[in-house]
Write a protein that holds these residues in place. Structure first.
Motif, PDB file in Angstrom:
ATOM      1  N   GLU A  52      68.503 -27.471  12.078  1.00  0.00           N
ATOM      2  CA  GLU A  52      67.866 -27.195  13.363  1.00  0.00           C
ATOM      3  C   GLU A  52      68.279 -28.236  14.394  1.00  0.00           C
ATOM      4  O   GLU A  52      68.165 -29.427  14.159  1.00  0.00           O
ATOM      5  CB  GLU A  52      66.343 -27.200  13.211  1.00  0.00           C
ATOM      6  CG  GLU A  52      65.829 -26.165  12.227  1.00  0.00           C
ATOM      7  CD  GLU A  52      66.103 -24.742  12.679  1.00  0.00           C
ATOM      8  OE1 GLU A  52      66.406 -24.545  13.878  1.00  0.00           O
ATOM      9  OE2 GLU A  52      66.019 -23.828  11.839  1.00  0.00           O
TER      10      GLU A  52
ATOM     11  N   HIS B 272      58.778 -26.337  15.303  1.00  0.00           N
ATOM     12  CA  HIS B 272      58.605 -26.011  13.890  1.00  0.00           C
ATOM     13  C   HIS B 272      57.297 -26.506  13.305  1.00  0.00           C
ATOM     14  O   HIS B 272      56.838 -27.596  13.638  1.00  0.00           O
ATOM     15  CB  HIS B 272      59.725 -26.672  13.063  1.00  0.00           C
ATOM     16  CG  HIS B 272      61.035 -26.006  13.197  1.00  0.00           C
ATOM     17  ND1 HIS B 272      61.816 -26.145  14.319  1.00  0.00           N
ATOM     18  CD2 HIS B 272      61.705 -25.176  12.359  1.00  0.00           C
ATOM     19  CE1 HIS B 272      62.923 -25.439  14.162  1.00  0.00           C
ATOM     20  NE2 HIS B 272      62.882 -24.831  12.991  1.00  0.00           N
TER      21      HIS B 272
ATOM     22  N   THR C 124      52.719 -23.980  17.006  1.00  0.00           N
ATOM     23  CA  THR C 124      53.997 -23.532  17.545  1.00  0.00           C
ATOM     24  C   THR C 124      53.749 -22.303  18.395  1.00  0.00           C
ATOM     25  O   THR C 124      52.656 -21.742  18.404  1.00  0.00           O
ATOM     26  CB  THR C 124      54.989 -23.125  16.439  1.00  0.00           C
ATOM     27  OG1 THR C 124      54.485 -21.959  15.799  1.00  0.00           O
ATOM     28  CG2 THR C 124      55.191 -24.214  15.436  1.00  0.00           C
TER      29      THR C 124
END
Ligand code: ADP
Ligand code: MG
Length: 376
Positions: free
Chosen positions: A238, A311, A331
């Motif tokens: 990520e 996340h 989130t």
């Protein structure tokens, strides 16, 4: 549509609200604020985490109490972080009004808190233990309250604070308004509500969905011993990771954090055994996004006001569907998409099925990013 202007709030309050960037009241605020401004009723306010419950009670409290250096509002919270967070939120709403707001909790100097209380405080936000300490020392007087607030009431009971709450309530004056706020209302809350406020209003914002559709929910099937590798793969894959890694126990939090640090990931952790100073430091860095990986237990992270995480990683699958919802609610806020990734060991398949069923969401299985994908 109701606006803050429709509630008949003071100009000072309206200014403070616009300074904070609150454009319109949230659902729970629309229900609670007019009710508290209009009538002296006890109430229970129920709405999901992150829906602005603090301002729902904070605004009417600030608008109705006198600044006379007598404690007029006592707000109990389950953790030190929440005490600070609630005190900060209320402080930021008070505008120019000459009200003193103080957070009191263990693990911080009691002398400082005593000094401030002696100089006159109007609103006290605290954890039960320290509040009782200060009451026993006759420094904190709770017999002239206009408001007694139990924030995160469900969590307070989960953490075993029932007796403390009752002991504190015994010492308060009869005329106060009692306000319970909570994301969920388990039976135990109704029971103490019945005992202390036979007549009360229940103001509730129905959950539209248990989970937000802005959050993509996936899971990886992973063996216990492979979890750490899987976590590193996610972190490597990520690009702009900004998230919380949830673990089940304090020792798991320590373990994961130490291993991450050993591999040069910029991670810190929060849990109940870490000193207040260090927890606050980690939180501040995280809020400023200087630190982008926070490892935490449910309790330590509960109610912590960080939104817009990219996340949420459930390193350990939560035991309750409720806590799954709480975790992933961090989130996908403010229109930004987020991802919740749950690590599921083969033995936890039934737990996952249960969470899917209760939350009525499809949590899709995906594969852990492999090395080629990370290098791409
Ligand atoms: P809860 O207690 O329901 O979990 P909080 O009171 O902690 O929620 O509020 C969550 C976040 O939303 C905070 O950052 C708060 O400042 C913000 N907030 C509250 N009310 C509003 C509003 N009317 N408009 C915009 N943001 C708000
Ligand atoms: Mg709250």
């Amino acid at each position: 549509m109701q606006k803050f202007e429709d509630f008949g709030l003071s100009t000072e309050m309206l200014n403070a609200l616009s300074k904070k960037g609150f454009e319109e009241p949230s659902e729970i605020q629309k229900l609670v604020i007019p009710e508290l401004l209009k009538e002296r009723t006890h109430l229970i306010g129920q709405a999901q985490t992150g829906t602005g419950k603090t301002a729902a009670f904070g605004i009417p409290i600030l608008e109705t109490i006198e600044a006379d250096k007598t404690v007029r509002a006592l707000i109990l919270t389950p953790t030190r972080e929440l005490a600070n967070q609630v005190a900060d939120e209320i402080y930021s709403l008070k505008g120019e009004k000459n009200l003193k707001v103080l957070a009191v909790y263990g693990g911080a100097s009691i002398e400082n808190q005593i000094k401030k209380l002696k100089s006159g405080v109007d609103i006290v936000v605290g954890t039960p233990g320290r509040v009782m300490d200060l009451m026993r020392k006759k420094i904190l007087k709770v017999d002239q309250l206009d408001y007694f607030v139990l924030d995160e009431a469900d969590e307070m009971l989960n953490m075993g604070f029932l007796e403390d709450i009752e002991a504190i309530l015994e010492k308060t004056n009869d005329e106060k308004k009692m306000l319970f706020f909570s994301a969920t209302i388990p039976k135990a809350i109704m029971a103490i509500a019945k005992k202390f406020m036979p007549e009360h209003k229940l103001l509730k914002v129905e959950k539209k969905e248990l989970t937000t559709n802005l959050t993509e929910q996936i899971y990886y099937e992973v063996k216990q011993e492979d979890k750490f590798e899987a976590l590193c793969r996610v972190l490597d894959y990520e690009q702009d990771f900004y998230g919380i890694v949830f673990c089940r126990t304090k020792s798991e939090v320590d373990d994961v954090t130490n291993k991450l640090k050993a591999r040069n990931y910029d991670a810190e952790c929060i849990h109940g055994d870490i000193t207040q100073v260090l927890r606050q430091k980690a939180l501040d860095l995280f809020k400023k996004k200087i630190l982008t990986i926070l490892v935490a237990t449910d309790v330590a992270a509960r109610g912590i006001d960080v939104s817009n995480l990219t996340h949420v990683i459930n390193y350990s699958i939560p035991q309750e569907a409720e806590s799954y919802v709480h975790r992933i609610g961090r989130t996908g806020r403010a229109g930004q998409k987020g991802i919740a990734i749950t690590f599921v060991t083969p033995r936890e398949a039934s737990k996952l099925a249960q969470i899917k069923r209760i939350t009525k969401t499809d949590i899709k299985r995906e594969h852990i990013p492999n090395v080629e994908e990370i290098l791409e």
